[in-house]
Scaffold this motif. Structure first.
Motif, PDB file in Angstrom:
ATOM      1  N   ARG A  94       0.834  -1.214   0.000  1.00  0.00           N
ATOM      2  CA  ARG A  94       0.000   0.000   0.000  1.00  0.00           C
ATOM      3  C   ARG A  94       0.861   1.254   0.000  1.00  0.00           C
ATOM      4  NH1 ARG A  94      -4.198  -0.550   4.697  1.00  0.00           N
ATOM      5  NH2 ARG A  94      -4.672   1.558   4.015  1.00  0.00           N
ATOM      6  N   THR A  97       2.220   1.771  -3.455  1.00  0.00           N
ATOM      7  CA  THR A  97       1.156   2.294  -4.313  1.00  0.00           C
ATOM      8  C   THR A  97       0.934   3.776  -4.036  1.00  0.00           C
ATOM      9  OG1 THR A  97       0.082   0.126  -4.336  1.00  0.00           O
ATOM     10  CG2 THR A  97      -1.271   2.026  -4.955  1.00  0.00           C
ATOM     11  N   THR A  98       0.909   4.128  -2.757  1.00  0.00           N
ATOM     12  CA  THR A  98       0.712   5.531  -2.387  1.00  0.00           C
ATOM     13  C   THR A  98       1.857   6.395  -2.891  1.00  0.00           C
ATOM     14  OG1 THR A  98      -0.500   4.825  -0.415  1.00  0.00           O
ATOM     15  CG2 THR A  98       0.349   7.077  -0.425  1.00  0.00           C
ATOM     16  N   ASN A 100       3.672   5.817  -5.509  1.00  0.00           N
ATOM     17  CA  ASN A 100       3.498   5.949  -6.954  1.00  0.00           C
ATOM     18  C   ASN A 100       2.435   6.986  -7.287  1.00  0.00           C
ATOM     19  OD1 ASN A 100       5.447   4.005  -7.385  1.00  0.00           O
ATOM     20  ND2 ASN A 100       3.982   2.343  -7.600  1.00  0.00           N
ATOM     21  N   VAL A 101       1.339   6.975  -6.546  1.00  0.00           N
ATOM     22  CA  VAL A 101       0.272   7.957  -6.763  1.00  0.00           C
ATOM     23  C   VAL A 101       0.791   9.369  -6.489  1.00  0.00           C
ATOM     24  CG1 VAL A 101      -1.951   8.774  -5.871  1.00  0.00           C
ATOM     25  CG2 VAL A 101      -1.629   6.360  -6.360  1.00  0.00           C
ATOM     26  N   VAL A 102       1.568   9.522  -5.415  1.00  0.00           N
ATOM     27  CA  VAL A 102       2.124  10.836  -5.081  1.00  0.00           C
ATOM     28  C   VAL A 102       3.042  11.329  -6.208  1.00  0.00           C
ATOM     29  CG1 VAL A 102       3.736  12.009  -3.522  1.00  0.00           C
ATOM     30  CG2 VAL A 102       1.896  10.630  -2.582  1.00  0.00           C
ATOM     31  N   GLU A 104       2.904  10.491  -9.370  1.00  0.00           N
ATOM     32  CA  GLU A 104       2.046  10.825 -10.512  1.00  0.00           C
ATOM     33  C   GLU A 104       1.379  12.184 -10.298  1.00  0.00           C
ATOM     34  OE1 GLU A 104       0.252  10.726 -14.122  1.00  0.00           O
ATOM     35  OE2 GLU A 104       1.785   9.347 -13.392  1.00  0.00           O
ATOM     36  N   LEU A 105       0.904  12.420  -9.076  1.00  0.00           N
ATOM     37  CA  LEU A 105       0.267  13.704  -8.777  1.00  0.00           C
ATOM     38  C   LEU A 105       1.269  14.857  -8.870  1.00  0.00           C
ATOM     39  CD1 LEU A 105      -2.083  12.727  -5.813  1.00  0.00           C
ATOM     40  CD2 LEU A 105      -2.750  13.332  -8.145  1.00  0.00           C
ATOM     41  N   GLU A 108       1.589  15.557 -12.542  1.00  0.00           N
ATOM     42  CA  GLU A 108       0.389  16.270 -12.999  1.00  0.00           C
ATOM     43  C   GLU A 108       0.407  17.712 -12.503  1.00  0.00           C
ATOM     44  OE1 GLU A 108      -3.350  14.375 -12.152  1.00  0.00           O
ATOM     45  OE2 GLU A 108      -2.625  12.435 -12.870  1.00  0.00           O
TER      46      GLU A 108
END
Length: 163
Positions: A94, A97-98, A100-102, A104-105, A108
């Motif tokens: 988890r 994954t978090t 990776n999301v950070v 990506e954000l 962006e």
């Protein structure tokens, strides 16, 4: 496996202690060791006792009970350890994954920030252009008003062309 080895070592110590007690002891250090082992086994030797024979079967039964308890506790701890490992693995996944999301954000956010800067620059350019157009419009309106006044004056004093 380890508990079986400990159990066998205890049996050897107990049988050695019994053999020492049956043979009548030996040196003073042997008697002291026998007294200490008797104390450990819960048998109190008085000064008039020379031969101490603890109930080995009761002691073995008690040791067996302790070994079984430790085996059960060990199994329980192994199960808890497995559960803890699974939870840790899940949390680690988890967290990855978090992360990776950070990331990506963040990418962006960088793109959006660049677009916002471009939009702000475009707005400033359009505001300058609008200001220039307003100025030109005011100038054109003033010229139209001046031409209207000239035309109004010429209509009131028409001069005919001379031929």
């Amino acid at each position: 496996m380890r508990s079986a080895a400990v159990f066998l070592a205890l049996l050897l110590c107990l049988s050695w202690t019994r053999a020492q007690g049956v043979s009548g002891g030996g040196t003073e250090s042997d008697i002291t060791q026998t007294d200490v082992q008797s104390e450990i086994l819960g048998v109190k030797a008085t000064s008039d006792q020379t031969n101490i024979t603890p109930d080995i079967w009761a002691e073995l039964e008690e040791l067996r009970y302790v070994v079984i308890q430790h085996s059960l506790e060990l199994r329980k701890m192994e199960q808890e350890n497995t559960v803890t490992r699974n939870v840790f693995t899940d949390l680690k996944a988890r967290m990855n994954t978090t992360e990776n999301v950070v990331e990506e954000l963040k990418r962006e956010n960088t793109v959006l920030e660049a677009r916002m800067n471009d939009s702000e620059n475009l707005v400033k350019e359009l505001q300058r252009e609008n200001k220039d157009l307003k100025s030109r419009l005011n100038t054109a309106e003033n010229m139209v008003e001046e031409l209207k006044r000239e035309n109004t004056g010429k209509l009131q004093n028409p001069q005919l062309p001379v031929y």
